[in-house]
Write a protein that holds these residues in place. Structure first.
Motif, PDB file in Angstrom:
ATOM      1  N   ALA A 163       0.859  -1.181   0.000  1.00  0.00           N
ATOM      2  CA  ALA A 163       0.000   0.000   0.000  1.00  0.00           C
ATOM      3  C   ALA A 163       0.893   1.229   0.000  1.00  0.00           C
ATOM      4  CB  ALA A 163      -0.908   0.021   1.222  1.00  0.00           C
ATOM      5  N   VAL A 164       0.483   2.239  -0.752  1.00  0.00           N
ATOM      6  CA  VAL A 164       1.197   3.516  -0.818  1.00  0.00           C
ATOM      7  C   VAL A 164       0.281   4.544  -0.156  1.00  0.00           C
ATOM      8  CG1 VAL A 164       2.283   5.214  -2.329  1.00  0.00           C
ATOM      9  CG2 VAL A 164       2.294   2.793  -2.968  1.00  0.00           C
ATOM     10  N   VAL A 165       0.601   4.926   1.074  1.00  0.00           N
ATOM     11  CA  VAL A 165      -0.331   5.663   1.915  1.00  0.00           C
ATOM     12  C   VAL A 165       0.185   7.075   2.203  1.00  0.00           C
ATOM     13  CG1 VAL A 165      -1.536   5.692   4.138  1.00  0.00           C
ATOM     14  CG2 VAL A 165      -1.043   3.511   3.010  1.00  0.00           C
ATOM     15  N   THR A 166      -0.616   8.068   1.879  1.00  0.00           N
ATOM     16  CA  THR A 166      -0.275   9.434   2.289  1.00  0.00           C
ATOM     17  C   THR A 166      -0.559   9.576   3.772  1.00  0.00           C
ATOM     18  OG1 THR A 166      -2.497  10.127   1.592  1.00  0.00           O
ATOM     19  CG2 THR A 166      -0.708  10.507   0.037  1.00  0.00           C
ATOM     20  N   VAL A 167       0.444  10.063   4.518  1.00  0.00           N
ATOM     21  CA  VAL A 167       0.275  10.328   5.953  1.00  0.00           C
ATOM     22  C   VAL A 167       0.463  11.830   6.131  1.00  0.00           C
ATOM     23  CG1 VAL A 167       0.696   8.092   7.002  1.00  0.00           C
ATOM     24  CG2 VAL A 167       2.625   9.421   6.232  1.00  0.00           C
ATOM     25  N   GLN A 168      -0.656  12.503   6.145  1.00  0.00           N
ATOM     26  CA  GLN A 168      -0.663  13.954   6.000  1.00  0.00           C
ATOM     27  C   GLN A 168      -0.012  14.673   7.171  1.00  0.00           C
ATOM     28  OE1 GLN A 168      -4.535  16.061   5.695  1.00  0.00           O
ATOM     29  NE2 GLN A 168      -3.735  16.730   3.740  1.00  0.00           N
ATOM     30  N   GLY A 169      -0.326  14.247   8.391  1.00  0.00           N
ATOM     31  CA  GLY A 169       0.244  14.912   9.552  1.00  0.00           C
ATOM     32  C   GLY A 169       1.746  14.753   9.648  1.00  0.00           C
ATOM     33  N   ALA A 170       2.260  13.659   9.104  1.00  0.00           N
ATOM     34  CA  ALA A 170       3.701  13.390   9.135  1.00  0.00           C
ATOM     35  C   ALA A 170       4.428  13.960   7.921  1.00  0.00           C
ATOM     36  CB  ALA A 170       3.947  11.893   9.217  1.00  0.00           C
ATOM     37  N   ASN A 171       3.691  14.557   6.988  1.00  0.00           N
ATOM     38  CA  ASN A 171       4.289  15.067   5.746  1.00  0.00           C
ATOM     39  C   ASN A 171       5.153  13.996   5.089  1.00  0.00           C
ATOM     40  OD1 ASN A 171       3.543  17.891   5.074  1.00  0.00           O
ATOM     41  ND2 ASN A 171       4.243  18.256   7.168  1.00  0.00           N
ATOM     42  N   ALA A 172       4.498  12.876   4.801  1.00  0.00           N
ATOM     43  CA  ALA A 172       5.226  11.745   4.236  1.00  0.00           C
ATOM     44  C   ALA A 172       4.275  10.835   3.472  1.00  0.00           C
ATOM     45  CB  ALA A 172       5.918  10.954   5.337  1.00  0.00           C
ATOM     46  N   VAL A 173       4.879   9.923   2.705  1.00  0.00           N
ATOM     47  CA  VAL A 173       4.177   8.799   2.102  1.00  0.00           C
ATOM     48  C   VAL A 173       4.830   7.545   2.656  1.00  0.00           C
ATOM     49  CG1 VAL A 173       3.820   7.513  -0.042  1.00  0.00           C
ATOM     50  CG2 VAL A 173       3.449   9.984   0.003  1.00  0.00           C
ATOM     51  N   GLU A 174       4.015   6.608   3.143  1.00  0.00           N
ATOM     52  CA  GLU A 174       4.563   5.379   3.696  1.00  0.00           C
ATOM     53  C   GLU A 174       4.225   4.183   2.812  1.00  0.00           C
ATOM     54  OE1 GLU A 174       5.302   6.256   8.347  1.00  0.00           O
ATOM     55  OE2 GLU A 174       3.328   5.414   7.876  1.00  0.00           O
ATOM     56  N   ILE A 175       5.203   3.306   2.621  1.00  0.00           N
ATOM     57  CA  ILE A 175       5.022   2.072   1.875  1.00  0.00           C
ATOM     58  C   ILE A 175       4.778   0.963   2.889  1.00  0.00           C
ATOM     59  CG2 ILE A 175       5.983   0.508   0.154  1.00  0.00           C
ATOM     60  CD1 ILE A 175       5.646   3.424  -0.795  1.00  0.00           C
ATOM     61  N   VAL A 176       3.684   0.239   2.716  1.00  0.00           N
ATOM     62  CA  VAL A 176       3.297  -0.808   3.654  1.00  0.00           C
ATOM     63  C   VAL A 176       3.408  -2.167   2.970  1.00  0.00           C
ATOM     64  CG1 VAL A 176       1.461  -1.695   5.136  1.00  0.00           C
ATOM     65  CG2 VAL A 176       1.674   0.777   4.758  1.00  0.00           C
ATOM     66  N   ASP A 177       4.130  -3.093   3.609  1.00  0.00           N
ATOM     67  CA  ASP A 177       4.147  -4.491   3.187  1.00  0.00           C
ATOM     68  C   ASP A 177       2.869  -5.123   3.732  1.00  0.00           C
ATOM     69  OD1 ASP A 177       4.421  -7.260   3.023  1.00  0.00           O
ATOM     70  OD2 ASP A 177       6.540  -7.250   3.532  1.00  0.00           O
ATOM     71  N   LEU A 178       1.931  -5.430   2.847  1.00  0.00           N
ATOM     72  CA  LEU A 178       0.637  -5.901   3.311  1.00  0.00           C
ATOM     73  C   LEU A 178       0.681  -7.329   3.832  1.00  0.00           C
ATOM     74  CD1 LEU A 178      -1.673  -4.310   0.604  1.00  0.00           C
ATOM     75  CD2 LEU A 178      -1.120  -3.448   2.886  1.00  0.00           C
ATOM     76  N   ASP A 179       1.549  -8.156   3.289  1.00  0.00           N
ATOM     77  CA  ASP A 179       1.666  -9.512   3.802  1.00  0.00           C
ATOM     78  C   ASP A 179       2.340  -9.515   5.175  1.00  0.00           C
ATOM     79  OD1 ASP A 179       0.449 -10.678   1.563  1.00  0.00           O
ATOM     80  OD2 ASP A 179       2.332 -10.678   0.457  1.00  0.00           O
ATOM     81  N   GLY A 180       3.347  -8.659   5.341  1.00  0.00           N
ATOM     82  CA  GLY A 180       4.034  -8.563   6.620  1.00  0.00           C
ATOM     83  C   GLY A 180       3.304  -7.703   7.632  1.00  0.00           C
ATOM     84  N   GLY A 181       2.392  -6.871   7.144  1.00  0.00           N
ATOM     85  CA  GLY A 181       1.604  -6.026   8.029  1.00  0.00           C
ATOM     86  C   GLY A 181       2.393  -4.941   8.722  1.00  0.00           C
TER      87      GLY A 181
END
Length: 322
Positions: free
Chosen positions: A32-50
């Motif tokens: 998942a490619v998730v915008t994290v607005q309060g952190a001023n970042a984009v986070e990449i999530v390994d969905l299988d690893g959680g």
């Protein structure tokens, strides 16, 4: 545009139809490619690893996200930039910043041409950007209704749909001419907009109407509504069902796509916003803006099966699974 101002603006969202997966891609989303607005970042999530496996700094309160047709590049709107960030997902870094006027929030990618469409929340227009020299170049704009938010492009790349929040309507735009060909009246304050896999039907989450409008795209008319919880935001589709994030209910409403009847209400995290289904339709991921998590939903049992910790303010509205 600061976080409090976004709340006051009812937190614009979208869901754009994802391009078709290539044969090399896994049946279900790996990341998942998730915008994290309060952190001023984009986070990449390994969905299988959680778990989050990378954090990419993106200034300007990153909000909307969409992926290129080959799923190798992420385009992220920066309403406080204002502008757009281009992210190389293999390198996990920003490779370009495109300045834009107004309030860029909603975003979608043409699955055929790779053109990028960005809604200007402060004006009745959608920017058109085209790939050029490894980044994006502004290539004009399209007139639509007031406060455009959710965007989606049909699988054939011929038509753009735009949810116009302040006009209670959806614009249907012919991309060959970049002109609106129809404007469909829907419920109150449509935000997130989702197309089915064929591009035949569109679904808008009507924030202050507490329902979802169903649009027959070819006929350019609303053909039904499904009830939701309080402040519906985004719609995802899986297994003949619609899944709607209810911001104020901290729930996801599930409805039958054929009958539009409510099937279940699922408790998730605080202030859910973005939601998307994996390509095999087995799981859904919900970004909970208020408690900094992703909820994992089993599309068959309609139960939450996990939770993934995120940084401050995950929004993930758009095409965010790859």
């Amino acid at each position: 545009m600061s976080r409090p101002r976004l709340v006051a603006a009812c937190l614009v969202a979208l869901i754009a139809t994802a391009p078709a997966a290539s044969a090399a891609q896994a049946a279900s989303a790996a990341q998942a490619v998730v915008t994290v607005q309060g952190a001023n970042a984009v986070e990449i999530v390994d969905l299988d690893g959680g778990a989050v496996v990378a954090t990419i700094p993106v200034a300007g309160s990153p909000a909307g996200v969409a992926l290129s047709p080959d799923r190798a590049t992420a385009y992220v709107t920066r309403p406080d930039g204002p502008g757009l960030a281009v992210i190389d997902l293999a390198a996990r870094k920003v490779v370009g910043l495109v300045p834009l006027p107004g309030g860029p929030l909603g975003i979608a990618v043409d699955p055929v041409s790779g053109a990028v469409y960005v809604a200007d929340w402060y004006a009745a227009r959608v920017f058109v950007l085209v790939p050029r020299d490894g980044t994006l170049a502004l290539d004009g704009e399209i007139a639509v209704g007031a406060s455009p938010s959710g965007l989606a492009v049909t699988p054939d790349g011929a038509t753009l749909l735009v949810a116009n929040r302040e006009d209670d309507s959806v614009s249907i735009v012919a991309l060959a001419t970049r002109r609106e060909t129809a404007r469909v009246k829907v419920g109150h304050h449509p935000f997130g907009l989702t197309l089915d896999a064929t591009g035949a039907r569109a679904y808008t989450a009507n924030v202050t109407g507490n329902d979802v409008s169903v649009i027959d795209v070819a006929a350019a008319r609303e053909v039904g509504r499904a009830a939701t919880g309080e402040r519906p935001y985004v719609v995802a589709l899986a297994g003949g069902r619609g899944f709607v994030t209810d911001q104020y209910g901290n729930t996801v409403t599930v409805f039958d796509l054929a009958t539009l009847k409510t099937l279940k209400t699922i408790d998730v995290g605080d202030h859910p916003e973005g939601i998307a289904a994996t390509r095999d339709g087995r799981r859904l991921y919900v970004a909970n803006w208020g408690d900094n998590t992703l909820s994992v939903i089993d599309a068959g049992t309609l139960a939450v099966t996990g939770e993934i910790k995120m940084s401050d303010g995950p929004r993930a509205f758009g095409d965010f699974l790859r």
